[in-house]
Write a protein that holds these residues in place. Structure first.
Motif, PDB file in Angstrom:
ATOM      1  N   ASP A   1      30.473  69.617  -9.767  1.00  0.00           N
ATOM      2  CA  ASP A   1      31.738  69.690 -10.507  1.00  0.00           C
ATOM      3  C   ASP A   1      31.536  70.053 -11.975  1.00  0.00           C
ATOM      4  O   ASP A   1      32.428  70.612 -12.604  1.00  0.00           O
ATOM      5  N   LYS A   2      30.379  69.740 -12.537  1.00  0.00           N
ATOM      6  CA  LYS A   2      30.086  70.088 -13.935  1.00  0.00           C
ATOM      7  C   LYS A   2      29.974  71.599 -14.114  1.00  0.00           C
ATOM      8  O   LYS A   2      30.039  72.096 -15.236  1.00  0.00           O
ATOM      9  N   GLY A   3      29.787  72.327 -13.024  1.00  0.00           N
ATOM     10  CA  GLY A   3      29.649  73.776 -13.099  1.00  0.00           C
ATOM     11  C   GLY A   3      30.957  74.536 -12.992  1.00  0.00           C
ATOM     12  O   GLY A   3      30.992  75.750 -13.177  1.00  0.00           O
ATOM     13  N   VAL A   4      32.066  73.833 -12.709  1.00  0.00           N
ATOM     14  CA  VAL A   4      33.383  74.484 -12.604  1.00  0.00           C
ATOM     15  C   VAL A   4      33.838  74.866 -14.018  1.00  0.00           C
ATOM     16  O   VAL A   4      33.764  74.045 -14.935  1.00  0.00           O
ATOM     17  N   HIS A   5      34.338  76.084 -14.196  1.00  0.00           N
ATOM     18  CA  HIS A   5      34.570  76.613 -15.535  1.00  0.00           C
ATOM     19  C   HIS A   5      35.746  77.589 -15.571  1.00  0.00           C
ATOM     20  O   HIS A   5      36.194  78.066 -14.538  1.00  0.00           O
TER      21      HIS A   5
END
Length: 156
Positions: free
Chosen positions: A124-128
């Protein structure tokens, strides 16, 4: 080894060495809690993986894979200034440039290669947020160039 680098290994990927600058700039800059990378080309072992325009000499599928390589290079640049990829709180923005044949309109699909890699590696930290831009030419006749902005947690 960091958790992010362990995840890369699970995916069969290695974090490459930071690609040296081609001109007067730095591969990444840390300011406050943010890292801004320079545009990352699809360099592998110091060489461009492919050259040419997407939709002409380079297929959309090849370009999507090149975008993954660019994103991996961007993560290496982030690590070079952050010290540890586990500090990534989130990827804020990805901007991608696709050297496109005049009738090629599949830039978003090409950049999915970078976006999907970031989510595969960071969850989820990679969603941008993202911009996909078609251009006439890129440095060294690269088909794709990616830059990312990430927010970091405090150093632990």
């Amino acid at each position: 080894m960091s958790a992010v680098e362990e995840r890369l290994a699970e995916l069969g990927l290695n974090l490459p060495e930071v690609v040296p600058p081609l001109a007067a700039y730095r591969p990444a800059v840390l300011t406050g809690p943010y890292v801004y990378t320079a545009g990352q080309l699809p360099m592998v072992d110091g060489e461009l993986a492919l050259t040419g325009k997407v939709g002409a000499e380079v297929t959309a599928e090849e370009a999507k894979e090149l975008a993954r390589t660019c994103a991996l290079n961007a993560l290496a640049a982030v690590k070079s200034v952050a010290g540890d990829l586990d500090r990534v709180a989130r990827v804020v923005k990805v901007t991608g440039f696709v050297a496109s044949a005049p009738d090629f309109t599949g830039q978003p699909g090409v950049l999915n290669g970078a976006s999907e890699l970031l989510v595969d590696v960071l969850g989820d930290k990679g969603v941008h947020a993202r911009s996909a831009v078609g251009v006439a030419v890129l440095p060294l006749d690269a088909p794709v160039e990616i830059e990312i902005q990430v927010e970091l947690t405090e150093a632990g």
